[in-house]
Scaffold this active site. Sequence first.
Site, PDB file in Angstrom:
ATOM      1  N   TYR A   1       0.834  -1.203   0.000  1.00 12.36           N
ATOM      2  CA  TYR A   1       0.000   0.000   0.000  1.00 12.36           C
ATOM      3  C   TYR A   1       0.859   1.240   0.000  1.00 12.36           C
ATOM      4  O   TYR A   1       2.072   1.182   0.229  1.00 12.36           O
ATOM      5  CB  TYR A   1      -0.947  -0.003   1.204  1.00 12.36           C
TER       6      TYR A   1
ATOM      7  N   LYS B   1       6.474  -2.068   1.790  1.00 10.49           N
ATOM      8  CA  LYS B   1       5.330  -1.479   2.495  1.00 10.49           C
ATOM      9  C   LYS B   1       4.127  -2.400   2.393  1.00 10.49           C
ATOM     10  O   LYS B   1       3.183  -2.154   1.620  1.00 10.49           O
ATOM     11  CB  LYS B   1       5.021  -0.078   1.938  1.00 10.49           C
TER      12      LYS B   1
ATOM     13  N   GLU C   1      12.033   2.075  14.303  1.00 14.33           N
ATOM     14  CA  GLU C   1      11.202   3.198  13.840  1.00 14.33           C
ATOM     15  C   GLU C   1       9.915   3.216  14.647  1.00 14.33           C
ATOM     16  O   GLU C   1       9.698   2.374  15.515  1.00 14.33           O
ATOM     17  CB  GLU C   1      10.910   3.064  12.340  1.00 14.33           C
TER      18      GLU C   1
ATOM     19  N   LEU D   1      11.087   1.044   7.120  1.00 15.01           N
ATOM     20  CA  LEU D   1      10.500   1.530   5.868  1.00 15.01           C
ATOM     21  C   LEU D   1      11.296   2.740   5.388  1.00 15.01           C
ATOM     22  O   LEU D   1      11.677   3.600   6.191  1.00 15.01           O
ATOM     23  CB  LEU D   1       9.041   1.936   6.088  1.00 15.01           C
TER      24      LEU D   1
HETATM   25  N1  PDD Z   1       2.922   4.979   7.368  1.00 17.17           N
HETATM   26  N2  PDD Z   1       7.605   3.670   8.904  1.00 17.17           N
HETATM   27  C1  PDD Z   1       6.460   2.958   8.904  1.00 17.17           C
HETATM   28  C2  PDD Z   1       6.436   1.632   9.572  1.00 17.17           C
HETATM   29  C3  PDD Z   1       5.312   3.488   8.260  1.00 17.17           C
HETATM   30  O1  PDD Z   1       4.173   2.780   8.252  1.00 17.17           O
HETATM   31  C4  PDD Z   1       5.373   4.774   7.667  1.00 17.17           C
HETATM   32  C5  PDD Z   1       4.197   5.393   6.948  1.00 17.17           C
HETATM   33  C6  PDD Z   1       6.601   5.481   7.714  1.00 17.17           C
HETATM   34  C7  PDD Z   1       6.773   6.842   7.079  1.00 17.17           C
HETATM   35  O2  PDD Z   1       6.811   6.735   5.679  1.00 17.17           O
HETATM   36  P1  PDD Z   1       6.324   7.948   4.741  1.00 17.17           P
HETATM   37  O3  PDD Z   1       7.134   9.133   5.140  1.00 17.17           O
HETATM   38  O4  PDD Z   1       6.650   7.474   3.376  1.00 17.17           O
HETATM   39  O5  PDD Z   1       4.852   8.146   5.002  1.00 17.17           O
HETATM   40  C8  PDD Z   1       7.689   4.887   8.331  1.00 17.17           C
HETATM   41  C9  PDD Z   1       1.756   5.473   6.683  1.00 17.17           C
HETATM   42  C10 PDD Z   1       1.585   6.958   6.757  1.00 17.17           C
HETATM   43  C11 PDD Z   1       0.534   4.705   7.172  1.00 17.17           C
HETATM   44  O6  PDD Z   1       0.676   3.501   7.333  1.00 17.17           O
HETATM   45  O7  PDD Z   1      -0.537   5.292   7.358  1.00 17.17           O
END
Ligand code: PDD
Length: 284
Positions: free
Chosen positions: A33, A147, A179, A204
């Site tokens: 996703y 992801k 993280e 991620l």
């Molecule tokens: N989540 N690490 C994890 C485990 C994440 O699920 C996310 C993002 C990030 C940050 O990635 P980015 O900057 O590309 O959004 C880091 C999204 C926002 C979610 O699951 O809703």
Amino acid sequence: MSRIVYVNGEFLPEEDAKISIFDRGFLFADGVYEVSTILDGKLVDNAAHLARLQRSLGELAIPAPCSMEEIERIQHELIQRNAISAGSIYLQVTRGAEDRNFLWSEDLKPSLIMFTQTRGAKMDKVADVGLDVISRPDIRWQRRDIKTVALLPASMAKREAVAAGANDAWMVEDGFVTEGTSNNAYIITRDGKLITRALSNKILHGITRKAVLALAEEAGLAVEERSFTPDEVKNAAEAFVTSATMFVAPVVSFDGAKIGDGKPGPHTRRLRDLYIAFAKNSLS
Ligand code: PDD
């Protein structure tokens, strides 16, 4: 209010949207996703999200359901149909549906769904108040760079954080922070170094992370991409998280210990402002 959502070629009211019970996303978490933020009815840094989508699909050998240009066209149509000016758009690709079988057939047709969400005022309040974070063991699989929709360990950690009176959890493995449950984690040391874990399969590869690291110099911060310990978090001058939906959000306590003076710090505020300016420039 009913939204219009997108399912495999159709725009439908959400209550009419249907996916097979045999979808491998449902049975095996066999899907990936992306979440892109919507500002002024447009998408923030969306090309980077679609590039990561392509990488996630490639790592799992899931064929793309259509071209990335077509995905972007559908994203825009969905934003327009729902008249969203500020919010986010979620898109998910799963390998497809067939009778339950650990081995999948090579000729499956991938499934693509999308829906929009409006932005709650809560997201902006977090920037003023800051987050209380606790540590939890990182019990996720070893390919966190992909992801995938297998978010149960992250949901469990966030729920444990809320049950403990905090807002979120930072996950810890082998003595180092990996993280946040749905965001990347950073500390700023008292001598002005911005520290965040280096990219690997342990975290991620955040799209917001990449943009924020490129802005650090402008904020007067030297970047060190390395692992850090929970003790370093407690002794940090500031800490924060980044994600597409939270932008740059301050962390004001960790495992009950105040970080700095327990209020959002000046470097974090500056990085947030710089990131929001970047985001507004990246709209497409
Ligand atoms: N989540 N690490 C994890 C485990 C994440 O699920 C996310 C993002 C990030 C940050 O990635 P980015 O900057 O590309 O959004 C880091 C999204 C926002 C979610 O699951 O809703």
